[in-house]
Design a protein around this motif. Structure first.
Motif, mmCIF file in Angstrom:
data_model
loop_
_atom_site.group_PDB
_atom_site.id
_atom_site.type_symbol
_atom_site.label_atom_id
_atom_site.label_comp_id
_atom_site.label_asym_id
_atom_site.label_seq_id
_atom_site.Cartn_x
_atom_site.Cartn_y
_atom_site.Cartn_z
ATOM 1 N N ASN A 38 4.836 -20.232 90.007
ATOM 2 C CA ASN A 38 3.884 -19.142 89.794
ATOM 3 C C ASN A 38 2.479 -19.641 90.153
ATOM 4 O OD1 ASN A 38 2.993 -20.662 87.595
ATOM 5 N ND2 ASN A 38 3.575 -19.151 86.046
ATOM 6 N N GLU A 39 1.532 -18.699 90.217
ATOM 7 C CA GLU A 39 0.188 -19.055 90.679
ATOM 8 C C GLU A 39 -0.449 -20.120 89.771
ATOM 9 O OE1 GLU A 39 -1.240 -18.542 93.363
ATOM 10 O OE2 GLU A 39 -3.411 -18.640 93.100
ATOM 11 N N ASN A 40 -0.214 -20.003 88.460
ATOM 12 C CA ASN A 40 -0.790 -20.964 87.509
ATOM 13 C C ASN A 40 -0.384 -22.392 87.877
ATOM 14 O OD1 ASN A 40 -2.337 -21.481 85.191
ATOM 15 N ND2 ASN A 40 -0.552 -21.307 83.824
ATOM 16 N N ASN A 41 0.890 -22.602 88.208
ATOM 17 C CA ASN A 41 1.372 -23.926 88.596
ATOM 18 C C ASN A 41 0.957 -24.278 90.020
ATOM 19 O OD1 ASN A 41 3.478 -25.392 86.630
ATOM 20 N ND2 ASN A 41 3.535 -23.187 86.285
ATOM 21 N N GLY A 48 9.054 -16.189 82.124
ATOM 22 C CA GLY A 48 7.905 -16.927 81.612
ATOM 23 C C GLY A 48 7.772 -16.957 80.106
ATOM 24 N N TYR A 49 8.810 -16.556 79.386
ATOM 25 C CA TYR A 49 8.712 -16.506 77.928
ATOM 26 C C TYR A 49 9.586 -17.553 77.236
ATOM 27 C CZ TYR A 49 5.822 -12.377 78.339
ATOM 28 O OH TYR A 49 4.791 -11.529 78.619
ATOM 29 N N GLY A 101 6.315 -15.828 85.009
ATOM 30 C CA GLY A 101 6.956 -16.846 85.844
ATOM 31 C C GLY A 101 7.241 -18.117 85.081
ATOM 32 N N ALA A 102 8.187 -18.897 85.589
ATOM 33 C CA ALA A 102 8.597 -20.144 84.933
ATOM 34 C C ALA A 102 7.363 -20.943 84.537
ATOM 35 C CB ALA A 102 9.493 -20.952 85.859
ATOM 36 N N PRO A 103 7.280 -21.355 83.255
ATOM 37 C CA PRO A 103 6.007 -21.866 82.728
ATOM 38 C C PRO A 103 5.552 -23.197 83.317
ATOM 39 C CG PRO A 103 7.731 -21.954 81.064
ATOM 40 C CD PRO A 103 8.284 -21.166 82.205
ATOM 41 N N GLN A 104 6.471 -24.122 83.521
ATOM 42 C CA GLN A 104 6.058 -25.456 84.000
ATOM 43 C C GLN A 104 6.933 -25.837 85.182
ATOM 44 O OE1 GLN A 104 6.206 -28.157 80.544
ATOM 45 N NE2 GLN A 104 3.973 -28.054 80.556
ATOM 46 N N THR A 105 6.330 -25.892 86.373
ATOM 47 C CA THR A 105 7.142 -26.222 87.541
ATOM 48 C C THR A 105 6.499 -27.271 88.442
ATOM 49 O OG1 THR A 105 6.211 -24.302 88.685
ATOM 50 C CG2 THR A 105 8.320 -23.986 87.586
ATOM 51 N N VAL A 106 5.218 -27.583 88.216
ATOM 52 C CA VAL A 106 4.509 -28.569 89.040
ATOM 53 C C VAL A 106 3.894 -29.606 88.112
ATOM 54 C CG1 VAL A 106 2.581 -28.926 90.640
ATOM 55 C CG2 VAL A 106 4.010 -26.866 90.843
ATOM 56 N N PHE A 107 3.941 -30.869 88.505
ATOM 57 C CA PHE A 107 3.313 -31.923 87.699
ATOM 58 C C PHE A 107 2.658 -32.929 88.630
ATOM 59 C CE2 PHE A 107 5.870 -35.802 88.326
ATOM 60 C CZ PHE A 107 6.930 -35.293 89.065
#
Lengths: 170, 536
Positions: free
Chosen positions: B159-162, B190-191, B312-318
């Motif tokens: 998602n855009e946030n990630n 996303g929940y 959207g899926a909450p955590q996908t990039v690190f």
């Protein structure tokens, strides 16, 4: 080692939880607290403090247009779900603020809460927020979290912040 | 209508007791009592029942399932989180998010799945002399749990946030990776933090626990484990209190559980607290000590474009850039991730009140946030916190914030602000009572450099409680051995994140799954090798 007796007990308990699932289902459908909600934890003097503090914390939000009693009922409900040690702390904080020495001495508010000017309440919150006494800072954070959490949990808060609410599933 | 495996299981005759509805006291006997139903308890239950052992699970939280998960914060926090998601350290400086429901934190976590970082395992071997925990030795256990829980790279676009973390990092030459997730058929809603409404998340609630219940395991929920009763070097029973239907106070009914073996999996605050309440032998004063949190710093930003951080899926990039560019025992490093943004948690976390706070909330659809998880526990100046008991027996974690940690907080706030401006942020707001929205990297850099870093000004959170019953090479240095066996109690094991001797430097669920699978398999062998107790 599972005895017949434990099985029997489980038979009864199994029926119980199924009943609970049926009964609890209705209870668990979320609805925001209403203005005429019966009080759970907070008494009249707790509510008087919150009735002065909440509008200042929520200034600029749609809460001004909401029913104040419903907002306080939401806070009451949030407190009722806290563990006993936290409920105690919240009640102590509100009782302290409701008391004359607490209001005058610690919060620095001259008028009774019901007539305290918003500017005075704002000054009190800022003093506690940046106090060098951890206890006062903690008190500020407790008020900040209780009021904001109770308000933004309510669907009537969401329109103003562009949150559409959860999607439909199922 | 989404199939609800819990409602179906109950209808098929699972042996589940909601202790809040008990009218009388309850006594049960079994082979193994498991305290807690999260990552440690769930995996243990599946492994032991597969080996033919009879188990009773006890859980403080309620049994809730997809039909109940309505994606409302007002419902989710009181029902599914410890202390209504208002748990804090003793000085109130760190907010702790921990699950309290059947499935434990796995019911509400954000699905991020990492194997234990190599640097962490190397440190455990070289600095702490822990044997048998190399990458090669753990590989089959990781592979097994990844297969069991559908843990795989998430190939749907972030998602855009990630994606903002990825794009900002790319512009600065900072490496990022994609996070593997424990999901099957995820709807990308996303929940996750409020309980998965579609059963896509492969939490303990829909995997190991149903498997164990199908094999006859018994589950007592809404029951708090008060104390183990000990006789010389053994536990002889576990005493529990039934809770009221809200899970706030004891209802008065008592539950006594007797077993050959007791597995403690109540999490890194609950497990040490249970040992403390039980007066378990602790000659070297290790119980509850060296508790770690990945203390987490937050940087919010307002983007010119919509972000919709709730969707959207909450955590996908690190990014591990700021872990990998420092020696593990040097200045504290941090892992960068992105949190989901929902109104209650976001509003509670943002500093200030009144019109200033309302103005921040008005930008909610364009809000982006990053979090930095500090890797605590690898340096003498980072000894972690300690779990103690309040007068009423409830646990509380004291976690001193030291200059060593504050140094990391400042570097983390700087790194996140720079990344957010690199991603195109209009304004960046470090979550700190003295910070205001900054309009440029230069302005933010100068301001962050002079922010006073003190408890209750810089706002910290944690979703990863670890340690407190450390595994160790010898009793002097910990509470259990590397198989989770208590050093002083012959029939007590610890199977949860409290056995970690340091933090991990990564989200802990997969490490708990793998280590527990290994230790539970060894426990099943030991219990099978002994003659069964009379009557089984």
């Amino acid at each position: 080692m599972v005895t017949r007796r434990t099985f029997l007990r489980f038979g009864v308990a199994g029926a119980l939880i199924l009943a609970a699932a049926a009964v609890g289902r209705a209870e668990r459908v979320y609805r925001p607290a209403a203005a005429n909600e019966p009080p759970l934890v907070l008494d009249a003097s707790d509510r008087e403090v919150l009735a002065a503090v909440a509008p200042v914390i929520l200034a600029g939000t749609a809460a001004a247009r909401a029913d104040q009693a419903a907002v306080i009922a939401s806070i009451d409900r949030a407190v009722s779900g806290l563990p006993p040690h936290l409920q105690r702390e919240v009640r102590q904080l509100l009782a302290l603020l409701a008391s004359w020495p607490g209001r005058r001495g610690l919060a620095g508010i001259a008028a009774p809460w019901r007539s305290a000017p918003a500017a005075d309440v704002e000054a009190f919150l800022d003093r506690w927020r940046f106090s060098r006494w951890a206890l006062l800072q903690q008190g500020y954070h407790a008020l900040h979290e209780l009021v904001l959490a109770a308000w933004y949990a309510r669907p009537d808060a969401w329109g103003a912040i562009g949150y559409p609410g959860p999607p439909e599933v199922g | 209508m989404i199939h609800d495996p819990i409602r179906a299981g109950l209808a098929s005759g699972w042996k589940v007791v909601d202790a809040s509805r008990l009218a009388r006291d309850l006594a049960l006997e079994t082979d193994v009592v498991i305290v807690g139903t999260g990552a440690g308890g769930g995996v243990t239950a599946e492994v032991l029942t597969a080996a033919g052992l009879d188990v009773v699970l006890v859980e403080e939280g309620p049994l809730r399932s997809s039909s109940d998960f309505r994606m409302m914060e007002a419902d989710a926090y009181p029902q599914l989180y410890q202390e209504s998601a208002a748990r804090k350290t003793l000085d109130k400086a760190i907010t702790i998010l921990q699950g309290r429901a059947v499935g434990g934190s796995t019911t509400v976590n954000w699905t991020s799945s990492f194997r234990t970082p190599r640097a962490t395992l190397d440190y455990w071997r070289t600095a702490l002399a822990l044997e048998g925990l190399s990458e090669a030795a753990l590989e089959p256990w990781f592979a097994r749990m990844e297969a069991r829980l559908g843990i795989a790279p998430w190939t749907v676009p972030p998602n855009e946030n990630n994606d903002l973390l990825r794009r900002g990092a790319a512009r600065l030459g900072v490496a990022t990776g994609r996070i593997a997730r424990n999901v099957r058929g995820c709807w990308n809603i996303g929940y996750c933090g409020m309980g998965c409404p579609t059963n896509a998340k492969q939490s303990m609630l829909v995997t190991t626990l149903p498997a164990a219940l199908d094999r006859g395991a018994r589950l007592v929920c809404r029951a708090r484990a008060d104390r183990l009763i000990l006789a010389s070097d053994r536990a002889v029973r576990l005493e529990c209190s039934a809770l009221d239907p809200l899970g706030v106070v004891p209802s008065g009914a008592r539950i006594v559980l007797r077993a050959r073996h007791y597995v403690l999996a109540a999490g890194a605050i609950g497990t040490p607290a249970l040992l403390l309440r039980s007066g378990a032998p602790d000659p070297h004063r290790n119980v509850g000590r060296r508790t770690f949190l990945h203390p987490t710093v937050i940087s919010a930003a307002v983007m010119p474009q919509p972000v919709r951080g709730h969707a959207g899926a909450p955590q996908t990039v690190f990014s591990d850039h700021y872990l990998d560019n420092l020696p593990i025992d040097g200045p504290i490093g941090f892992k960068l991730e992105v949190p989901p943004l929902h109104p209650v948690l976001f509003a509670m976390t943002l500093q200030g009140f009144g019109t200033a706070h309302a103005a921040l909330m008005a930008d909610f659809p364009r809000a982006h946030a990053q979090i930095a998880l500090l890797r605590d526990g690898f340096h003498p100046a980072s000894p972690g916190g300690s779990v103690g008991l309040r007068g009423d027996g409830s646990p509380v974690l004291a976690y001193p914030l030291t200059p060593y940690l504050w140094d990391g907080v400042r570097r983390a706030l700087l790194a996140m602000a720079e990344l957010q401006f690199a991603a195109g942020a209009e304004r960046v707001l470090p979550v700190h009572e003295r910070a205001t929205p900054y309009a440029s990297w230069r302005e933010a850099q100068a301001a962050i450099a002079s922010l006073p870093l003190e408890p209750l000004l810089a706002r910290l959170v944690s979703a990863h409680v670890m340690g407190g019953c450390a595994m160790a090479s010898e009793p002097r240095r910990g509470v259990v051995d590397t198989l989770g066996r208590h050093f002083h109690l012959a029939n007590v094991s610890v199977h949860d994140g409290s056995v970690f001797p340091t933090s991990l430097g990564a989200n802990p669920q997969l490490t708990i799954y793998a280590l527990t699978a290994r230790n539970a398999a060894a426990l099943a062998e030991r219990l099978a090798a002994r003659p069964a107790a009379a009557g089984t």
